[in-house]
Design an enzyme around this catalytic site. Structure first.
Site, short mmCIF file in Angstrom:
data_model
loop_
_atom_site.label_atom_id
_atom_site.label_comp_id
_atom_site.label_asym_id
_atom_site.label_seq_id
_atom_site.Cartn_x
_atom_site.Cartn_y
_atom_site.Cartn_z
N LYS A 67 0.86 -1.19 0.00
CA LYS A 67 0.00 0.00 0.00
C LYS A 67 0.90 1.24 0.00
O LYS A 67 1.63 1.47 0.97
CB LYS A 67 -0.89 0.00 1.23
N ARG A 78 -4.37 -5.55 -11.75
CA ARG A 78 -5.40 -6.30 -11.01
C ARG A 78 -6.66 -5.44 -11.14
O ARG A 78 -6.62 -4.25 -10.88
CB ARG A 78 -5.05 -6.44 -9.53
N ASP A 111 -1.31 -2.00 -4.35
CA ASP A 111 -2.74 -2.00 -4.05
C ASP A 111 -3.28 -0.59 -4.32
O ASP A 111 -2.53 0.38 -4.22
CB ASP A 111 -2.99 -2.32 -2.57
N MET A 112 -4.56 -0.49 -4.65
CA MET A 112 -5.13 0.85 -4.85
C MET A 112 -5.95 1.23 -3.63
O MET A 112 -6.80 0.47 -3.18
CB MET A 112 -6.01 0.87 -6.11
N LYS A 132 -13.52 -4.58 -7.80
CA LYS A 132 -14.65 -3.63 -7.74
C LYS A 132 -14.24 -2.36 -7.01
O LYS A 132 -14.68 -1.28 -7.34
CB LYS A 132 -15.82 -4.28 -6.99
N GLY A 133 -13.39 -2.48 -5.98
CA GLY A 133 -13.00 -1.32 -5.16
C GLY A 133 -13.67 -1.41 -3.80
O GLY A 133 -14.90 -1.46 -3.74
N ARG A 140 -12.03 -2.30 7.81
CA ARG A 140 -12.73 -2.94 6.69
C ARG A 140 -14.23 -2.96 6.96
O ARG A 140 -15.06 -2.72 6.10
CB ARG A 140 -12.25 -4.38 6.51
P1 FDA Z 1 -18.99 -8.69 -3.89
O1 FDA Z 1 -18.64 -7.64 -2.90
O2 FDA Z 1 -20.27 -8.55 -4.64
O3 FDA Z 1 -18.90 -10.07 -3.17
C1 FDA Z 1 -19.35 -11.28 -3.79
C2 FDA Z 1 -19.47 -12.33 -2.72
O4 FDA Z 1 -18.16 -12.66 -2.24
C3 FDA Z 1 -20.22 -11.88 -1.47
O5 FDA Z 1 -21.59 -12.09 -1.59
C4 FDA Z 1 -19.60 -12.75 -0.41
O6 FDA Z 1 -20.19 -14.02 -0.41
C5 FDA Z 1 -18.18 -12.88 -0.84
N1 FDA Z 1 -17.30 -11.88 -0.20
C6 FDA Z 1 -16.77 -10.79 -0.76
N2 FDA Z 1 -15.95 -10.15 0.11
C7 FDA Z 1 -15.97 -10.89 1.25
C8 FDA Z 1 -15.30 -10.78 2.52
N3 FDA Z 1 -14.42 -9.81 2.78
N4 FDA Z 1 -15.56 -11.74 3.44
C9 FDA Z 1 -16.39 -12.76 3.18
N5 FDA Z 1 -17.05 -12.91 2.01
C10 FDA Z 1 -16.83 -12.00 1.06
N6 FDA Z 1 -10.01 -3.27 -3.30
C11 FDA Z 1 -9.41 -2.06 -3.44
O7 FDA Z 1 -10.06 -1.02 -3.36
N7 FDA Z 1 -8.06 -2.01 -3.67
C12 FDA Z 1 -7.30 -3.12 -3.79
O8 FDA Z 1 -6.09 -3.02 -4.01
C13 FDA Z 1 -7.93 -4.39 -3.65
N8 FDA Z 1 -7.23 -5.54 -3.75
C14 FDA Z 1 -7.88 -6.75 -3.75
C15 FDA Z 1 -7.18 -7.92 -3.97
C16 FDA Z 1 -7.85 -9.13 -4.07
C17 FDA Z 1 -7.08 -10.38 -4.35
C18 FDA Z 1 -9.27 -9.16 -3.94
C19 FDA Z 1 -10.02 -10.44 -4.09
C20 FDA Z 1 -9.95 -8.01 -3.67
C21 FDA Z 1 -9.28 -6.80 -3.56
N9 FDA Z 1 -9.96 -5.62 -3.28
C22 FDA Z 1 -9.32 -4.42 -3.39
C23 FDA Z 1 -11.35 -5.67 -2.76
C24 FDA Z 1 -12.37 -5.59 -3.87
O9 FDA Z 1 -12.33 -4.32 -4.43
C25 FDA Z 1 -13.79 -5.87 -3.34
O10 FDA Z 1 -14.12 -4.94 -2.37
C26 FDA Z 1 -13.97 -7.26 -2.74
O11 FDA Z 1 -13.24 -8.20 -3.45
C27 FDA Z 1 -15.45 -7.65 -2.78
O12 FDA Z 1 -15.91 -7.60 -4.08
P2 FDA Z 1 -16.30 -8.89 -4.95
O13 FDA Z 1 -15.85 -8.65 -6.34
O14 FDA Z 1 -15.82 -10.12 -4.32
O15 FDA Z 1 -17.89 -8.82 -5.03
#
Ligand code: FDA
Length: 325
Positions: A92, A180, A126-127, A183-184, A302
């Site tokens: 970060k 990468r 990371d963003m 969604k954010g 978080r």
């Molecule tokens: P969504 O939020 O719709 O989640 C889909 C489903 O996944 C949920 O219904 C739930 O079941 C499960 N889920 C998701 N998150 C969960 C959690 N924390 N605990 C338990 N279950 C969960 N963001 C950012 O702003 N900057 C960054 O650098 C990163 N880096 C990053 C790295 C990696 C490897 C991942 C997977 C994610 C990130 N993120 C991030 C976070 C990302 O932006 C986002 O907020 C989360 O991944 C949740 O979004 P989903 O795409 O999973 O969809």
């Protein structure tokens, strides 16, 4: 925010630390590097996934704290090499002092990149929130200009600016563009970001398409089934897939330690069954492994930033057997 979320957020200040800790242990490898190494060795042997390591901590209040992160990440790189783990690192920029003194922050990131480059290890920035979007992009462009090719960025589909950022980075870095897409996590204001679930998913799909079209490498970071299905469809439309070498004629040479033009990425402890399904189909899947003393602050932050996670906490408390990685 739903009622559940409001209640859990309201209870946060009085929630005993052990409850937060008990829930967090699923998502955080532990307090020290040893825990992270053990987690990766165990999960890697069992499932065949690869990793990216995150030392917990974000915005700092003095540049001295940045030295802690620099030194700790140097230890991480040494440990990856010593244990021969298929892993890279995620950092970060604000933990390196970006919001205190941009130049000094960049110097520290530069030092870490040199160390990573000597050891053939990739560094992902990371963003964080919108205050640092542009400066984070500027860092990767600058570092590439300095000759470091082992650095890539994260872009957030929810931000309106992301499509322009993708094109700009691809125009500058060509075949070395390495993203990468996620969604954010930061709930940004409506004038700069999409806030509706479907709008964010559409933006994710369009972002991935633009990256793939430009020949970029794409880490697809999501646990959302519809987004994964759409991504799989796009990968197929580009003639890409597991095991097949990347067929795009604008994608550049094979990237060591990476998938054939793409990989999936998921957080430790989230949707393990989906991760195993993708691995079984032959896709490269990278697990994001956070560790560190700051696990408590991280978990609380978080939660406050994205109250939907309150549901996962509630579920873990009501159905403790579901709280596993
Ligand atoms: P969504 O939020 O719709 O989640 C889909 C489903 O996944 C949920 O219904 C739930 O079941 C499960 N889920 C998701 N998150 C969960 C959690 N924390 N605990 C338990 N279950 C969960 N963001 C950012 O702003 N900057 C960054 O650098 C990163 N880096 C990053 C790295 C990696 C490897 C991942 C997977 C994610 C990130 N993120 C991030 C976070 C990302 O932006 C986002 O907020 C989360 O991944 C949740 O979004 P989903 O795409 O999973 O969809």
């Amino acid at each position: 925010m739903g009622l559940f979320g409001k209640i859990v957020i309201g209870l946060l200040p009085i929630m005993p630390k052990f409850i937060v800790g008990w829930v967090a242990k699923r998502y955080v490898a532990g307090k020290t590097l040893d825990y992270a190494i053990n987690t990766m060795i165990t999960l890697g042997n069992k499932e065949g996934c690869c990793f990216t390591i995150d030392v917990l901590g974000e915005e700092i209040s003095s540049l001295d704290e940045a030295n802690f992160f620099l030194n700790e990440y140097v230890r991480v790189i040494d440990a990856i090499v010593e244990h021969q783990i298929d892993a890279n690192i995620s950092i970060k920029p604000t933990a390196f002092g970006l919001l205190i003194d941009e130049e000094k922050g960049k110097e520290k990131i530069n030092k870490l990149l040199s160390k990573a480059s000597e050891n053939n290890i990739f560094v992902r920035l990371d963003m964080e929130d919108h205050r640092v979007t542009q400066s984070t992009i500027d860092i990767i462009l600058d570092m590439h200009k300095k000759g470091f090719n082992n650095i890539g960025i994260v872009l957030q589909a929810r931000l309106h600016r992301t499509m322009n950022d993708i094109q700009n980075i691809c125009d500058n870095l060509g075949t070395k563009s390495d993203f990468r897409i996620c969604k954010g996590i930061y709930l940004e204001p409506e004038d700069i970001a999409f806030t509706d679930y479907h709008d964010i998913n559409n933006a994710f799909s369009e972002s991935l398409h633009l990256m793939l079209k430009n020949g970029a490498y794409c880490g697809i970071a999501t646990h959302d089934k519809p987004v994964i299905n759409d991504s799989l469809k796009q990968i197929e439309e580009f003639g890409m897939g597991p095991i097949t070498p990347d067929p795009r004629n604008n994608s550049g040479p094979i990237r060591e330690g990476k998938g054939p033009g793409y990989e999936f990425q998921m957080l430790l402890g989230v949707r393990g069954e989906l991760r195993r399904q993708l691995l079984k189909q032959g896709h490269k899947v990278r697990v994001y492994v956070p560790y560190g003393e700051k696990w408590y602050e991280y978990s609380r932050r978080r939660l406050r930033e994205n109250p939907d996670i309150a549901w996962h906490i509630t579920k873990a408390l009501l159905m403790p057997w579901s709280n596993r990685r």
